[in-house]
Design an enzyme around this catalytic site. Structure first.
Site, PDB file in Angstrom:
ATOM      1  N   TYR A  25      16.360  29.024   8.268  1.00 43.73           N
ATOM      2  CA  TYR A  25      14.948  29.871   8.842  1.00 43.73           C
ATOM      3  C   TYR A  25      16.047  29.423  10.678  1.00 43.73           C
ATOM      4  O   TYR A  25      16.361  28.881  11.029  1.00 43.73           O
ATOM      5  CB  TYR A  25      14.276  28.882   8.953  1.00 43.73           C
ATOM      6  CG  TYR A  25      13.851  29.694   7.198  1.00 43.73           C
ATOM      7  CD1 TYR A  25      13.801  30.216   7.252  1.00 43.73           C
ATOM      8  CD2 TYR A  25      13.812  28.518   5.749  1.00 43.73           C
ATOM      9  CE1 TYR A  25      13.679  31.027   5.181  1.00 43.73           C
ATOM     10  CE2 TYR A  25      13.862  28.710   4.726  1.00 43.73           C
ATOM     11  CZ  TYR A  25      13.016  29.641   4.586  1.00 43.73           C
ATOM     12  OH  TYR A  25      13.221  30.502   3.216  1.00 43.73           O
ATOM     13  N   LYS A  38       1.050  -0.866  -0.102  1.00 41.86           N
ATOM     14  CA  LYS A  38       0.563  -0.276   0.050  1.00 41.86           C
ATOM     15  C   LYS A  38       0.973   1.074   0.104  1.00 41.86           C
ATOM     16  O   LYS A  38       2.623   1.199   0.602  1.00 41.86           O
ATOM     17  CB  LYS A  38      -0.941   0.045   1.258  1.00 41.86           C
ATOM     18  CG  LYS A  38      -0.563  -0.031   2.330  1.00 41.86           C
ATOM     19  CD  LYS A  38      -1.244  -0.495   4.123  1.00 41.86           C
ATOM     20  CE  LYS A  38      -0.144  -0.147   5.072  1.00 41.86           C
ATOM     21  NZ  LYS A  38      -0.895  -0.555   5.724  1.00 41.86           N
ATOM     22  N   MET A  56      12.611  24.101   2.171  1.00 41.51           N
ATOM     23  CA  MET A  56      11.086  23.366   1.286  1.00 41.51           C
ATOM     24  C   MET A  56      12.345  22.734   0.243  1.00 41.51           C
ATOM     25  O   MET A  56      12.479  21.577  -0.124  1.00 41.51           O
ATOM     26  CB  MET A  56      10.826  24.252  -0.137  1.00 41.51           C
ATOM     27  CG  MET A  56       9.944  23.675  -0.326  1.00 41.51           C
ATOM     28  SD  MET A  56       8.551  24.073  -1.479  1.00 41.51           S
ATOM     29  CE  MET A  56       7.682  25.170   0.102  1.00 41.51           C
ATOM     30  N   ARG A  79      -7.881  -0.383  16.342  1.00 38.17           N
ATOM     31  CA  ARG A  79      -8.024   0.406  15.188  1.00 38.17           C
ATOM     32  C   ARG A  79      -8.947  -0.503  14.431  1.00 38.17           C
ATOM     33  O   ARG A  79     -10.376   0.340  14.305  1.00 38.17           O
ATOM     34  CB  ARG A  79      -6.989   0.777  14.522  1.00 38.17           C
ATOM     35  CG  ARG A  79      -6.716   1.251  13.147  1.00 38.17           C
ATOM     36  CD  ARG A  79      -5.203   1.292  12.790  1.00 38.17           C
ATOM     37  NE  ARG A  79      -4.894   0.900  11.851  1.00 38.17           N
ATOM     38  CZ  ARG A  79      -4.110   0.023  11.348  1.00 38.17           C
ATOM     39  NH1 ARG A  79      -2.985   1.376  10.943  1.00 38.17           N
ATOM     40  NH2 ARG A  79      -3.732  -1.292  10.936  1.00 38.17           N
TER      41      ARG A  79
HETATM   42  C1  LIG Z   1      -3.103  -5.170   8.833  1.00 38.89           C
HETATM   43  C2  LIG Z   1      -2.020  -4.438   8.252  1.00 38.89           C
HETATM   44  N1  LIG Z   1      -0.712  -5.606   8.572  1.00 38.89           N
HETATM   45  C3  LIG Z   1       0.372  -5.816   8.042  1.00 38.89           C
HETATM   46  C4  LIG Z   1       0.973  -4.966   7.556  1.00 38.89           C
HETATM   47  C5  LIG Z   1       2.552  -4.048   7.304  1.00 38.89           C
HETATM   48  O1  LIG Z   1       3.340  -3.587   8.798  1.00 38.89           O
HETATM   49  P1  LIG Z   1       4.600  -3.054   8.527  1.00 38.89           P
HETATM   50  O2  LIG Z   1       5.411  -2.493   7.615  1.00 38.89           O
HETATM   51  O3  LIG Z   1       5.470  -2.734   9.993  1.00 38.89           O
HETATM   52  O4  LIG Z   1       5.585  -5.155   8.448  1.00 38.89           O
HETATM   53  C6  LIG Z   1       0.352  -3.489   7.796  1.00 38.89           C
HETATM   54  C7  LIG Z   1       0.631  -1.829   7.652  1.00 38.89           C
HETATM   55  O5  LIG Z   1       0.256  -0.699   8.528  1.00 38.89           O
HETATM   56  C8  LIG Z   1      -1.310  -3.602   8.253  1.00 38.89           C
HETATM   57  O6  LIG Z   1      -1.399  -1.783   8.377  1.00 38.89           O
END
Ligand SMILES: Cc1ncc(COP(=O)(O)O)c(C=O)c1O
Length: 381
Positions: free
Chosen positions: A254, A35, A302, A129
């Site tokens: 800055y 992702k 920046m 969450r």
């Molecule tokens: C549900 C879930 N599993 C696995 C992962 C992977 O986590 P990591 O990058 O700490 O291995 C994430 C990352 O946010 C996640 O949301």
């Protein structure tokens, strides 16, 4: 490329990291988390590098569509499931598996008359969450088991809140609760993110869900070198565009956060928060100039930041700079920034050109590439 700033991606290192993770995981299958544009590494390039993964994990339908367009034929899991009922149709078209974490998603599946989905039931064992609380999980599981739109028993999953702190007691508490709640239920199990993969072999179960480790970065708080056997995939590189001799008492940048205690030679690097380097006073953060370790001085701008050239008296304009990569750990820069390596990696793509390392012997190096990985060729990704 007029500006010597780039994000360099070593696809081969990513492929090797996946093999190393597979070896650590034994018989567990691997859902590679890609992702957020593969944590800033470029999702389609990383999907190709992770072609040996059993599935990929994404957050959005758009990311799933991008993977399919790029030719990914394997499994894709929507880690948050569908966000609205109408997303079931495109999720089906994209052959996505779904996380189911709330009642509304169950109801949408019960009303779905298309082909069944593979589902992962998310149980909230303490992260608070997403997921069904332990007292709600059995009912949710029964509904999924009875639902014609669900193919086979769901994979049972939970997510750990504190695995990144070695020895944190909540890891055991969450795992115990997960085992108690799901005892006797059919279906595969999945608990481990990168930190649990690396530190809790007993939590590997049927599916590992690594993200950060696949990109060669250490997930543990207070640890900065890459995990054993893994190599950082991203090299964030730039160059020196000015060498300045600043007299004692002069302050830098800055806000004047850093004041020179003696006459100092200072280098100006062509990278700043507009390129994804952290904003703020980064004085002391590690950085490498012409292969030599030094530190950032003062507040980043920046487009630029300042470095201490005291250890590199011969430094010149055009010298390569490593902001992070194999020589400078992104985890260490993150600590100085009061941030996290996940966040820095995701950000390092805002404006910097991204190029890809190709493991070709004897090629030339891209501008800004430090000595360790010069000798390979680079191309625009
Ligand atoms: C549900 C879930 N599993 C696995 C992962 C992977 O986590 P990591 O990058 O700490 O291995 C994430 C990352 O946010 C996640 O949301």
């Amino acid at each position: 490329m007029s500006r010597p700033t780039s994000v360099l991606i070593d696809r081969e290192a990513a492929r090797r990291n996946l093999s190393a993770v597979r070896a650590m995981g034994g018989r567990a299958r691997i859902l590679a988390v890609v992702k957020a544009d593969a944590y800033g590494h470029g999702m389609t390039a990383m999907a190709a590098a992770f072609s040996g993964a059993d599935s990929l994990g994404v957050a959005t339908l758009e990311e799933a569509a991008c993977l399919r367009e790029a030719g990914w034929k394997g499994g894709i899991l929507l880690l948050e499931g569908v966000h609205q009922d109408a997303d079931l149709a495109p999720a089906a078209q994209l052959a996505c598996a779904l996380v189911v974490h709330r009642d509304g998603q169950l109801a949408a599946l019960e009303a779905w008359s298309g082909a069944p989905f593979s589902c992962w039931l998310k149980i909230d064992t303490g992260m608070h969450r997403l997921g069904f609380l332990p007292g709600e999980a059995a009912a949710a599981h029964q509904r999924l088991m009875a639902c014609a739109a669900v193919a086979g028993p769901p994979v049972l999953m939970t997510h750990l809140a504190n695995a990144q702190q070695r020895g944190h007691p909540s890891v055991r508490t969450q795992a115990r609760l997960f085992d108690e709640v799901t005892a006797g239920w059919p279906g595969e199990r999945s608990i481990a993110n990168s930190a649990a993969l690396l530190s809790h072999p007993d939590l590997h179960r049927d599916w590992l869900r690594p993200g950060l480790a696949l990109y060669g970065v250490n997930p543990f708080e207070g640890e900065e070198s890459p995990p054993q056997g893994l190599t950082p995939v991203m090299q964030f590189a730039s160059g020196i565009i000015a060498v300045r001799d600043i007299p004692e008492g002069g302050s830098i940048g800055y806000g004047g956060n850093f004041t020179c205690p003696v006459d100092m030679r200072v280098g100006i690097v062509a990278a700043g928060y507009g390129d994804g380097y952290p904003a703020g006073d980064l004085t002391g953060a590690p950085i490498r100039v012409a292969g030599i370790d030094t530190r950032v001085l003062g507040r980043t701008s920046m487009d630029m930041l300042a470095v201490d050239l005291t250890p590199i008296p011969a430094a010149r304009e055009g010298d390569p700079v490593e902001l992070w990569g194999r020589g400078v750990s992104v985890a260490s820069v993150a600590r100085h920034a009061g941030s996290l390596p996940w966040a820095l990696l995701c950000a390092a793509r805002l404006r910097a050109a991204r190029a890809e390392l190709r493991a070709v012997e004897g090629g030339g190096a891209a501008p800004g590439v430090s000595a360790e990985i010069a000798g390979a060729t680079w191309r625009e990704a």
